[in-house]
Design a protein around this motif. Structure first.
Motif, PDB file in Angstrom:
ATOM      1  N   THR A 281       0.869  -1.178   0.000  1.00 53.93           N
ATOM      2  CA  THR A 281       0.000   0.000   0.000  1.00 53.93           C
ATOM      3  C   THR A 281       0.904   1.225   0.000  1.00 53.93           C
ATOM      4  OG1 THR A 281      -1.811  -1.094   1.173  1.00 53.93           O
ATOM      5  CG2 THR A 281      -1.700   1.301   1.315  1.00 53.93           C
ATOM      6  N   ASN A 283       1.060   5.237  -0.226  1.00 58.30           N
ATOM      7  CA  ASN A 283       0.290   6.484  -0.179  1.00 58.30           C
ATOM      8  C   ASN A 283       0.801   7.469  -1.229  1.00 58.30           C
ATOM      9  OD1 ASN A 283      -1.380   5.701   1.881  1.00 58.30           O
ATOM     10  ND2 ASN A 283      -0.883   7.422   3.215  1.00 58.30           N
ATOM     11  N   ARG A 305      -0.340   5.676   8.535  1.00 64.14           N
ATOM     12  CA  ARG A 305      -0.644   6.636   7.475  1.00 64.14           C
ATOM     13  C   ARG A 305       0.683   7.221   6.997  1.00 64.14           C
ATOM     14  NH1 ARG A 305      -5.331  11.077   8.107  1.00 64.14           N
ATOM     15  NH2 ARG A 305      -3.841  12.055   9.506  1.00 64.14           N
ATOM     16  N   ARG A 330      -8.199  10.263  -0.329  1.00 63.28           N
ATOM     17  CA  ARG A 330      -6.933   9.546  -0.140  1.00 63.28           C
ATOM     18  C   ARG A 330      -6.629   8.752  -1.406  1.00 63.28           C
ATOM     19  NH1 ARG A 330      -6.055   3.911   2.958  1.00 63.28           N
ATOM     20  NH2 ARG A 330      -3.774   3.810   2.832  1.00 63.28           N
ATOM     21  N   VAL A 332      -4.000   6.016  -3.347  1.00 65.45           N
ATOM     22  CA  VAL A 332      -3.075   4.946  -2.994  1.00 65.45           C
ATOM     23  C   VAL A 332      -2.716   4.149  -4.248  1.00 65.45           C
ATOM     24  CG1 VAL A 332      -2.737   2.886  -1.564  1.00 65.45           C
ATOM     25  CG2 VAL A 332      -4.197   4.740  -0.726  1.00 65.45           C
TER      26      VAL A 332
END
Length: 338
Positions: A281, A283, A305, A330, A332
């Motif tokens: 994952t 960001n 985060r 958000r 990703v």
């Protein structure tokens, strides 16, 4: 000093066995799918009616929820056996083969408590008054398994890797631009129906919009090149696991207006994902949204985060969730590695 004996059956501290419990509608509900919260299961054994205990637990359902626990009544038989066992705050489950009582050698009604990682924490035999029994169960949960409150600081470290500087700010902005301008669609999930995999959409499970990076495209080759240089070597160093291939990369967006989220799940639980080894994952932005933490509930309530351009890599067998975004969006980049 004598060596302590090893219990021949499942014992305190053991991970729950793979027992196939079923809801009243026939859907499977293994104990490991209860992970992330304390699970309190009253197991009917022998001829005693379990409903008085279920009602006593139900009367304290709000207190159990506050303590981070969910309540279950397990009865031997098929799904139709528990059709009339509906009690507020207590989920009725059928155990067709009586395997749960067998694995734990239960000859009398007992309440089993599993911690958030599906490890057996306690077995409380029913002795006398159901109301007193329910109170003892609640006291145990409160004293020995207090809930972790959500906070930005780990109590127990999940076995994950945070990899900094995977993507530059420019690359992050570009991938967000690709998502917004080159097409995206509502995300679903695969569920096995009979012998076939069916793509489902359920807002209770996931609310997200996905852009799938086309196979063989220049962008796929560029992202793969970055992963080969910055992500895969880190995974190999920490886990000694070679990575040979990847699934299609996805650029995804969780929107605050829709409270974008993905409920607790494991990435290798479906037939389609069973060969997955690691998830990544990455960001693409931070600071422009609230919420949206990545949480591994088997290890506590710590919310990851990472900064924009940073990645979290972890085993696909870990239970995890994307908490709801409450403001902003958000973005990703997601990858599954084999």
């Amino acid at each position: 000093m004598q060596k302590p004996p090893l219990h021949p059956w499942f014992d305190i501290g053991d991970v729950a066995p793979a027992v196939e419990l079923r809801n009243g509608d026939g859907k499977t509900r293994p104990i490991t799918r209860m992970a992330g919260r304390t699970a309190v299961l009253h197991v009917a054994a022998g001829s005693q009616d379990p409903l008085p205990v279920a009602l006593a637990l139900s009367s304290r359902a709000a207190d159990f929820r506050e303590a981070g626990a969910d309540l279950y009544l397990v009865r031997r038989g098929g799904p139709q056996t528990v059709a009339g066992d509906a009690v507020d705050g207590v989920t009725a489950l059928a155990d067709p083969a009586g395997a749960l009582a067998h694995n734990f050698h239960l000859e009398h009604p007992s309440t089993m408590v599993f911690d958030r990682a599906s490890r057996l924490a306690a077995v409380l035999p029913l002795e006398g008054d159901p109301d007193a029994h329910a109170g003892a169960c609640l006291g145990l949960v409160r004293d020995r398994l207090p809930p972790d409150r959500f906070r930005e600081g780990p109590s127990i470290q999940a076995p994950v890797m945070v990899i900094p500087n995977v993507l530059s700010p420019q690359w992050c902005r570009w991938l967000m631009h690709v998502h917004d301008t080159q097409g995206n669609e509502s995300s679903g999930f695969l569920e096995k129906v009979g012998s076939e995999l069916v793509l489902r959409s359920d807002a209770e499970v996931k609310v997200r919009r996905d852009h799938v990076v086309a196979a063989g495209s220049p962008l796929e080759a560029e992202i793969r090149h970055i992963f080969q240089r910055r992500v895969i070597p880190e995974i190999a160093r920490a886990t000694h696991s070679p990575i040979q291939r990847h699934e299609l990369f996805k650029i995804v967006r969780y929107d605050g207006e829709e409270r974008g989220h993905f409920r607790p799940h494991r990435d290798n639980a479906s037939e389609a994902g069973r060969t997955r080894r690691f998830a990544v994952t990455l960001n693409l932005n931070t600071g422009e949204y609230d919420g949206g933490h990545l949480v591994f509930p088997e290890y506590g309530e710590f919310g990851y985060r990472p900064a924009a351009g940073e990645a979290v890599a972890f085993s696909c067998n870990l239970l995890h969730e994307a908490r709801p975004v409450t403001r902003g969006s958000r973005y990703v980049l997601l990858a599954f590695l084999h």
